[in-house]
Motif scaffolding. Structure first.
Motif, PDB file in Angstrom:
ATOM      1  N   ILE A  80       0.828  -1.202   0.000  1.00 38.04           N
ATOM      2  CA  ILE A  80       0.000   0.000   0.000  1.00 38.04           C
ATOM      3  C   ILE A  80       0.865   1.256   0.000  1.00 38.04           C
ATOM      4  O   ILE A  80       1.740   1.423   0.843  1.00 38.04           O
ATOM      5  CB  ILE A  80      -0.959   0.000   1.209  1.00 38.04           C
ATOM      6  N   GLY A  81       0.623   2.113  -0.977  1.00 41.65           N
ATOM      7  CA  GLY A  81       1.379   3.344  -1.102  1.00 41.65           C
ATOM      8  C   GLY A  81       2.766   3.157  -1.684  1.00 41.65           C
ATOM      9  O   GLY A  81       3.534   4.100  -1.758  1.00 41.65           O
ATOM     10  N   ILE A  82       3.090   1.934  -2.104  1.00 37.26           N
ATOM     11  CA  ILE A  82       4.432   1.649  -2.603  1.00 37.26           C
ATOM     12  C   ILE A  82       4.369   1.067  -4.013  1.00 37.26           C
ATOM     13  O   ILE A  82       4.874   1.635  -4.965  1.00 37.26           O
ATOM     14  CB  ILE A  82       5.162   0.659  -1.665  1.00 37.26           C
ATOM     15  N   GLY A  83       3.708  -0.078  -4.162  1.00 37.82           N
ATOM     16  CA  GLY A  83       3.629  -0.754  -5.451  1.00 37.82           C
ATOM     17  C   GLY A  83       4.789  -1.714  -5.641  1.00 37.82           C
ATOM     18  O   GLY A  83       5.894  -1.472  -5.165  1.00 37.82           O
ATOM     19  N   ARG A  84       4.529  -2.809  -6.346  1.00 38.60           N
ATOM     20  CA  ARG A  84       5.577  -3.782  -6.625  1.00 38.60           C
ATOM     21  C   ARG A  84       5.091  -4.789  -7.655  1.00 38.60           C
ATOM     22  O   ARG A  84       3.911  -4.809  -8.010  1.00 38.60           O
ATOM     23  CB  ARG A  84       6.011  -4.505  -5.347  1.00 38.60           C
ATOM     24  N   GLU A  85       5.986  -5.624  -8.113  1.00 35.19           N
ATOM     25  CA  GLU A  85       5.611  -6.716  -9.000  1.00 35.19           C
ATOM     26  C   GLU A  85       5.135  -7.886  -8.152  1.00 35.19           C
ATOM     27  O   GLU A  85       5.806  -8.293  -7.208  1.00 35.19           O
ATOM     28  CB  GLU A  85       6.812  -7.165  -9.845  1.00 35.19           C
ATOM     29  N   VAL A  86       3.950  -8.409  -8.493  1.00 34.91           N
ATOM     30  CA  VAL A  86       3.410  -9.595  -7.819  1.00 34.91           C
ATOM     31  C   VAL A  86       2.842 -10.522  -8.891  1.00 34.91           C
ATOM     32  O   VAL A  86       2.922 -10.236 -10.094  1.00 34.91           O
ATOM     33  CB  VAL A  86       2.310  -9.220  -6.790  1.00 34.91           C
ATOM     34  N   MET A  87       2.258 -11.628  -8.458  1.00 31.51           N
ATOM     35  CA  MET A  87       1.632 -12.562  -9.389  1.00 31.51           C
ATOM     36  C   MET A  87       0.116 -12.484  -9.254  1.00 31.51           C
ATOM     37  O   MET A  87      -0.423 -12.362  -8.144  1.00 31.51           O
ATOM     38  CB  MET A  87       2.106 -13.991  -9.121  1.00 31.51           C
ATOM     39  N   GLY A  88      -0.590 -12.535 -10.377  1.00 32.36           N
ATOM     40  CA  GLY A  88      -2.041 -12.556 -10.395  1.00 32.36           C
ATOM     41  C   GLY A  88      -2.545 -13.918 -10.846  1.00 32.36           C
ATOM     42  O   GLY A  88      -1.792 -14.724 -11.409  1.00 32.36           O
ATOM     43  N   ARG A  89      -3.851 -14.165 -10.618  1.00 34.48           N
ATOM     44  CA  ARG A  89      -4.449 -15.444 -11.014  1.00 34.48           C
ATOM     45  C   ARG A  89      -5.703 -15.183 -11.833  1.00 34.48           C
ATOM     46  O   ARG A  89      -6.597 -14.452 -11.406  1.00 34.48           O
ATOM     47  CB  ARG A  89      -4.797 -16.273  -9.773  1.00 34.48           C
ATOM     48  N   ARG A  90      -5.746 -15.745 -13.031  1.00 33.39           N
ATOM     49  CA  ARG A  90      -6.909 -15.565 -13.904  1.00 33.39           C
ATOM     50  C   ARG A  90      -8.028 -16.542 -13.523  1.00 33.39           C
ATOM     51  O   ARG A  90      -7.820 -17.493 -12.755  1.00 33.39           O
ATOM     52  CB  ARG A  90      -6.512 -15.792 -15.367  1.00 33.39           C
ATOM     53  N   LYS A  91      -9.180 -16.311 -14.107  1.00 35.06           N
ATOM     54  CA  LYS A  91     -10.338 -17.166 -13.846  1.00 35.06           C
ATOM     55  C   LYS A  91     -10.052 -18.616 -14.224  1.00 35.06           C
ATOM     56  O   LYS A  91     -10.525 -19.549 -13.555  1.00 35.06           O
ATOM     57  CB  LYS A  91     -11.550 -16.643 -14.639  1.00 35.06           C
ATOM     58  N   ASP A  92      -9.256 -18.816 -15.281  1.00 38.77           N
ATOM     59  CA  ASP A  92      -8.937 -20.182 -15.713  1.00 38.77           C
ATOM     60  C   ASP A  92      -7.842 -20.836 -14.867  1.00 38.77           C
ATOM     61  O   ASP A  92      -7.413 -21.966 -15.143  1.00 38.77           O
ATOM     62  CB  ASP A  92      -8.528 -20.198 -17.190  1.00 38.77           C
ATOM     63  N   GLY A  93      -7.365 -20.135 -13.834  1.00 37.03           N
ATOM     64  CA  GLY A  93      -6.365 -20.702 -12.940  1.00 37.03           C
ATOM     65  C   GLY A  93      -4.925 -20.397 -13.311  1.00 37.03           C
ATOM     66  O   GLY A  93      -4.003 -20.704 -12.540  1.00 37.03           O
ATOM     67  N   SER A  94      -4.710 -19.801 -14.478  1.00 39.46           N
ATOM     68  CA  SER A  94      -3.335 -19.494 -14.890  1.00 39.46           C
ATOM     69  C   SER A  94      -2.795 -18.336 -14.068  1.00 39.46           C
ATOM     70  O   SER A  94      -3.520 -17.427 -13.669  1.00 39.46           O
ATOM     71  CB  SER A  94      -3.284 -19.164 -16.382  1.00 39.46           C
ATOM     72  N   VAL A  95      -1.485 -18.386 -13.808  1.00 37.70           N
ATOM     73  CA  VAL A  95      -0.803 -17.387 -12.988  1.00 37.70           C
ATOM     74  C   VAL A  95       0.102 -16.550 -13.891  1.00 37.70           C
ATOM     75  O   VAL A  95       0.758 -17.077 -14.791  1.00 37.70           O
ATOM     76  CB  VAL A  95       0.016 -18.080 -11.883  1.00 37.70           C
ATOM     77  N   PHE A  96       0.160 -15.254 -13.656  1.00 37.34           N
ATOM     78  CA  PHE A  96       0.912 -14.351 -14.529  1.00 37.34           C
ATOM     79  C   PHE A  96       1.419 -13.160 -13.730  1.00 37.34           C
ATOM     80  O   PHE A  96       0.885 -12.838 -12.664  1.00 37.34           O
ATOM     81  CB  PHE A  96       0.021 -13.879 -15.694  1.00 37.34           C
ATOM     82  N   PRO A  97       2.474 -12.474 -14.198  1.00 34.61           N
ATOM     83  CA  PRO A  97       3.045 -11.341 -13.461  1.00 34.61           C
ATOM     84  C   PRO A  97       2.269 -10.045 -13.698  1.00 34.61           C
ATOM     85  O   PRO A  97       1.823  -9.775 -14.819  1.00 34.61           O
ATOM     86  CB  PRO A  97       4.461 -11.238 -14.018  1.00 34.61           C
TER      87      PRO A  97
END
Length: 374
Positions: A80-97
């Protein structure tokens, strides 16, 4: 015409390229724009009202509620208030940056959190491809320079034998040609050696430890003793710290910078060089200063490029790789290197060495501050 401010704001949100999302203090999704639909695969109707954890893979998913509650209780920031690279998860279960930037906002007395999300999959693929290409080039340079050493050694050795056996029978022009061969062979060997060292820096990361940089600086001055005496140089050394890194690389770094300071002294003047270190909150700042010929402003960044030379080899010898090696060494420590100079008056080379981080919390905090600093 628009019916109200809400419709205007929603239209703006839906037209943005980045995903815009907001959640309440419990992590429940309140708003979710069109870009988020494209990024995550959930329609707005599916996402709104759900916990934002549906967009997260592990371990972010398991940690999110605890982190949010901890932030609300203590104000301790991780994203919060900083920001960074993390991983997200799509509805189909795939993970992406993703790049995620989160801000806290107050609306009608309620604490909300707004997030900006950008899918960086293509950027990461491009970065990985560049890294692969660089690694392949470095390995090629390593192999090529290693394999070149033997034939160069043979050229040098047999040229010397030829000179010893037939030197007395050679006329002046033949001896001059022989001198050209010996000189070219020697310079090529120096170039191959430096290229081999440059390419090895990314291949071999062993030998990192905590060490007293005073000992390494003293060893460098002993190695350069003959040059220092020959040039009448004065090298002043301040208090040096204990740092974390490779002692051998640090020695080469200091040796390159001090040798350059001596080499680029003003003609007819004894070189005066100073080596200092300054403690800062997160790192050590080292300075190697001289009163030499200086560097023109337009070349201050170019000098760290491999094979970049500002003078011809007749004026000042060298391979054009030394400062590129310095840059790679400093970067292998996690630091930065730069130079400030007044042309005709001298130069100061600065480089930083981060203090060793002793805990995951310190590593996280250091990472976030480094990203904020750019």
């Amino acid at each position: 015409m628009f019916n109200g401010k809400g419709e205007i704001l929603q239209s703006i949100m839906d037209s943005t390229v980045d995903g815009l999302i907001s959640i309440d203090e419990k992590g429940m999704i309140l708003t979710y724009n069109k870009a988020c639909e494209n990024i995550f695969g959930y329609e707005a109707e599916e996402a709104i009202g759900q916990n934002v954890k549906i967009l997260m893979p592990e371990p972010y998913k398991a940690e999110h509620d605890g982190y949010l509650a901890d932030y609300i209780r203590t104000g301790k920031r991780k994203i919060i208030g900083i920001g960074r690279e993390v991983m997200g998860r799509r509805k189909d279960g795939s993970v992406f940056p993703i790049d995620l930037s989160v801000s806290e906002v107050a609306v009608d007395g309620h604490r909300l959190f707004s997030g900006i999300v950008r899918d960086i999959s293509e950027r990461k693929k491009a970065e990985e491809e560049i890294m692969r290409s660089n690694e392949e080039l470095e390995r090629f340079a390593y192999i090529a320079s290693h394999d070149l050493q033997e034939p160069l050694r043979m050229v040098s050795n047999f040229t010397q034998l030829l000179e010893e056996e037939y030197g007395p029978e050679m006329d002046e022009q033949a001896r001059e040609y022989m001198g050209f061969i010996v000189d070219a062979s020697r310079r090529m060997q120096e170039l191959v050696f430096d290229l081999l060292e440059y390419s090895r820096l990314n291949i071999d990361d062993s030998g990192f430890s905590e060490f007293d940089s005073t000992e390494q600086v003293e060893a460098v001055l002993r190695n350069l003793g003959e040059t220092i005496r020959e040039k009448g140089a004065v090298v002043q050394v301040g208090a040096m710290p204990c740092i974390y890194g490779s002692p051998l690389r640090f020695s080469r770094l200091i040796e390159n910078l001090v040798a350059n300071a001596i080499k680029y002294a003003e003609k007819g003047k004894a070189p005066i060089v100073s080596v200092e270190a300054e403690e800062r909150k997160e790192d050590w700042l080292f300075k190697v200063s001289d009163q030499g010929i200086g560097i023109k402003p337009e070349y201050l960044t170019q000098i760290f490029i491999i094979f970049k030379r500002l003078h011809n080899k007749q004026e000042y010898g060298g391979t054009g790789i030394g400062l590129a090696i310095c840059k790679k060494i400093v970067e292998s420590f996690g630091g930065k290197i730069w130079v400030e100079s007044v042309y005709g008056e001298g130069s100061t080379f600065f480089f930083t060495v981060p203090k060793k981080l002793s805990s995951d919390q310190e590593i996280d905090e250091h990472y976030e501050k480094t990203r904020q600093a750019g």
